[in-house]
Design an enzyme around this catalytic site. Sequence first.
Site, PDB file in Angstrom:
ATOM      1  N   ARG A  67      97.042 -11.777 -56.193  1.00 46.88           N
ATOM      2  CA  ARG A  67      97.399 -12.279 -54.854  1.00 46.88           C
ATOM      3  C   ARG A  67      98.445 -11.390 -54.175  1.00 46.88           C
ATOM      4  O   ARG A  67      98.549 -11.355 -52.954  1.00 46.88           O
ATOM      5  CB  ARG A  67      97.878 -13.735 -54.947  1.00 46.88           C
ATOM      6  CG  ARG A  67      98.229 -14.352 -53.614  1.00 46.88           C
ATOM      7  CD  ARG A  67      98.078 -15.876 -53.570  1.00 46.88           C
ATOM      8  NE  ARG A  67      98.601 -16.556 -54.736  1.00 46.88           N
ATOM      9  CZ  ARG A  67      99.897 -16.709 -55.026  1.00 46.88           C
ATOM     10  NH1 ARG A  67     100.808 -16.222 -54.208  1.00 46.88           N
ATOM     11  NH2 ARG A  67     100.273 -17.333 -56.118  1.00 46.88           N
ATOM     12  N   TYR A 131      87.320 -14.458 -28.792  1.00 51.18           N
ATOM     13  CA  TYR A 131      86.467 -15.142 -29.770  1.00 51.18           C
ATOM     14  C   TYR A 131      86.877 -16.619 -29.824  1.00 51.18           C
ATOM     15  O   TYR A 131      88.068 -16.931 -29.804  1.00 51.18           O
ATOM     16  CB  TYR A 131      86.642 -14.472 -31.135  1.00 51.18           C
ATOM     17  CG  TYR A 131      86.028 -15.238 -32.272  1.00 51.18           C
ATOM     18  CD1 TYR A 131      84.656 -15.455 -32.326  1.00 51.18           C
ATOM     19  CD2 TYR A 131      86.819 -15.771 -33.281  1.00 51.18           C
ATOM     20  CE1 TYR A 131      84.092 -16.177 -33.373  1.00 51.18           C
ATOM     21  CE2 TYR A 131      86.263 -16.487 -34.331  1.00 51.18           C
ATOM     22  CZ  TYR A 131      84.898 -16.690 -34.364  1.00 51.18           C
ATOM     23  OH  TYR A 131      84.350 -17.405 -35.387  1.00 51.18           O
ATOM     24  N   ASP A 196      91.974  -7.069 -30.740  1.00 48.78           N
ATOM     25  CA  ASP A 196      90.895  -7.403 -31.667  1.00 48.78           C
ATOM     26  C   ASP A 196      89.816  -6.343 -31.457  1.00 48.78           C
ATOM     27  O   ASP A 196      89.147  -6.307 -30.420  1.00 48.78           O
ATOM     28  CB  ASP A 196      90.375  -8.812 -31.390  1.00 48.78           C
ATOM     29  CG  ASP A 196      89.343  -9.266 -32.420  1.00 48.78           C
ATOM     30  OD1 ASP A 196      88.593  -8.402 -32.926  1.00 48.78           O
ATOM     31  OD2 ASP A 196      89.254 -10.475 -32.690  1.00 48.78           O
ATOM     32  N   LYS A 221      81.821  -8.223 -39.687  1.00 49.34           N
ATOM     33  CA  LYS A 221      80.849  -7.794 -38.687  1.00 49.34           C
ATOM     34  C   LYS A 221      80.440  -6.327 -38.928  1.00 49.34           C
ATOM     35  O   LYS A 221      79.776  -6.044 -39.904  1.00 49.34           O
ATOM     36  CB  LYS A 221      81.435  -8.018 -37.295  1.00 49.34           C
ATOM     37  CG  LYS A 221      82.122  -9.399 -37.118  1.00 49.34           C
ATOM     38  CD  LYS A 221      81.177 -10.572 -37.137  1.00 49.34           C
ATOM     39  CE  LYS A 221      81.872 -11.935 -37.199  1.00 49.34           C
ATOM     40  NZ  LYS A 221      82.886 -12.204 -36.180  1.00 49.34           N
TER      41      LYS A 221
HETATM   42  C1  LIG Z   1      83.899 -13.168 -35.910  1.00 49.32           C
HETATM   43  C2  LIG Z   1      85.095 -12.791 -35.139  1.00 49.32           C
HETATM   44  C3  LIG Z   1      86.379 -13.174 -35.556  1.00 49.32           C
HETATM   45  C4  LIG Z   1      86.606 -14.057 -36.774  1.00 49.32           C
HETATM   46  O1  LIG Z   1      86.308 -13.370 -37.956  1.00 49.32           O
HETATM   47  P1  LIG Z   1      85.828 -14.101 -39.322  1.00 49.32           P
HETATM   48  O2  LIG Z   1      85.613 -12.954 -40.255  1.00 49.32           O
HETATM   49  O3  LIG Z   1      84.586 -14.877 -38.996  1.00 49.32           O
HETATM   50  O4  LIG Z   1      86.948 -14.992 -39.734  1.00 49.32           O
HETATM   51  C5  LIG Z   1      87.460 -12.734 -34.819  1.00 49.32           C
HETATM   52  N1  LIG Z   1      87.301 -11.973 -33.711  1.00 49.32           N
HETATM   53  C6  LIG Z   1      86.091 -11.600 -33.267  1.00 49.32           C
HETATM   54  C7  LIG Z   1      85.974 -10.766 -32.034  1.00 49.32           C
HETATM   55  C8  LIG Z   1      84.940 -12.003 -33.957  1.00 49.32           C
HETATM   56  O5  LIG Z   1      83.738 -11.648 -33.501  1.00 49.32           O
END
Ligand SMILES: *Cc1c(COP(=O)(O)O)cnc(C)c1O
Length: 401
Positions: A67, A131, A196, A221
Amino acid sequence: MTRRTSSLASLAVHAGRGDLVGLGVHTMPIDLSTTYPLPSIEAGRDAYDRFAAGERPDPGTTSVYRRAWNPTVARFEDAMAALESFVPDADADAPPAEGVAFASGMAAISAVLLSRAAAGRPHVVAVRPLYGGTDALLASGLLGTEVSFVEVEDVGSAITDRTGLVLLETPSNPTLDLRDVAGVVARAGDVPVMVDNTFATPALQRPLTLGASFSVHSATKYIGGHGDAMGGVVVTTPEHARELRPVRTVTGGVMDPWTAYLLHRGLATLPVRLAAQQATAATVATWLAGHSAVARVRYPGLPGSDPEGLLGRQMSGPGAMVALELVGGFASAERTCAALRLITHAVSLGGVDTLVEHPAALTHRAVSADAQPGEGLLRLSIGLESADDLVDDLDHALRGA
Ligand SMILES: *Cc1c(COP(=O)(O)O)cnc(C)c1O
């Protein structure tokens, strides 16, 4: 040490792998230890002190406990830091950067919010759209966050002495708006800016090189790219990384080593995947823009979609996410999703296969009514299928729309 490279494509293949030759292996070893032998009580105590201060362990010393530290995860973090701080010009200085990986994108975003609140600055100035999960987390105040949602022009006037973060997405989820990162950084003054970067990835855009303090990813993603690994990562200055690591250790949202391996492997093909997906997205977006069932296509590469001229300057290409507004609204969106035969109706994005989803009903469901995406909006994540096949599928589905 990472091999010297003059292109991001080369770096993506080699980053974070500098110690492999010395270990006598060709790919990243997956270290599944949850605990590590301690050479002495004193060495363990020193390691605890370093972790509490947010430091990395000294090379060759014990990792103590998963951790707190894991070498497979650390390699992925180093690779992400190298990519996010890459500057093509050999004479220009790369910004100092360190990666901190988490169990998901939301765990990564949560840790940044907690670390800013812990520094006595819980107020966040956020530019919508975001998001849905991020928007809802901010609006809920769950983590002690206070939020002001503003337009880019009002970022400066919304900042108070309690503001710890300015947050934005570019391109934004789900409407693919581009925002001028350097412009927001200038308006934010001394307040750190978090971008982001999930939709652009470091292959197209590197916010730290534009003055941002945090570049955050849902690595679930494009980074992993195959829809089979969930993770998040923050790339930031060494100072902010030292604040984030203890937050991760105490809250426990750590990335697991199998995932780190898959995400690190995914990085090697990120530039070629995204280049192919982007080329197909441009073809599909242009075709959709001429379709009578489509009221508007949102894609940064279409004429009129980049009024500030950010493509080429801030982001090297328009990416592979496309959104379309249907003339027939929700009913038409429902019929279209049901009629697709190749494209998968599913949330998430950035994988090798094309996905379609309805943001207002799904990914952005938790966003307050005044900031909801339209009922006729569908979001496409373009994969690696041929453009002809995707156009055929959409043509068939839209005919009944
Ligand atoms: C999917 C997504 C998130 C969240 O990510 P997770 O891996 O699902 O927790 C945050 N920001 C954007 C732009 C996303 O597409």
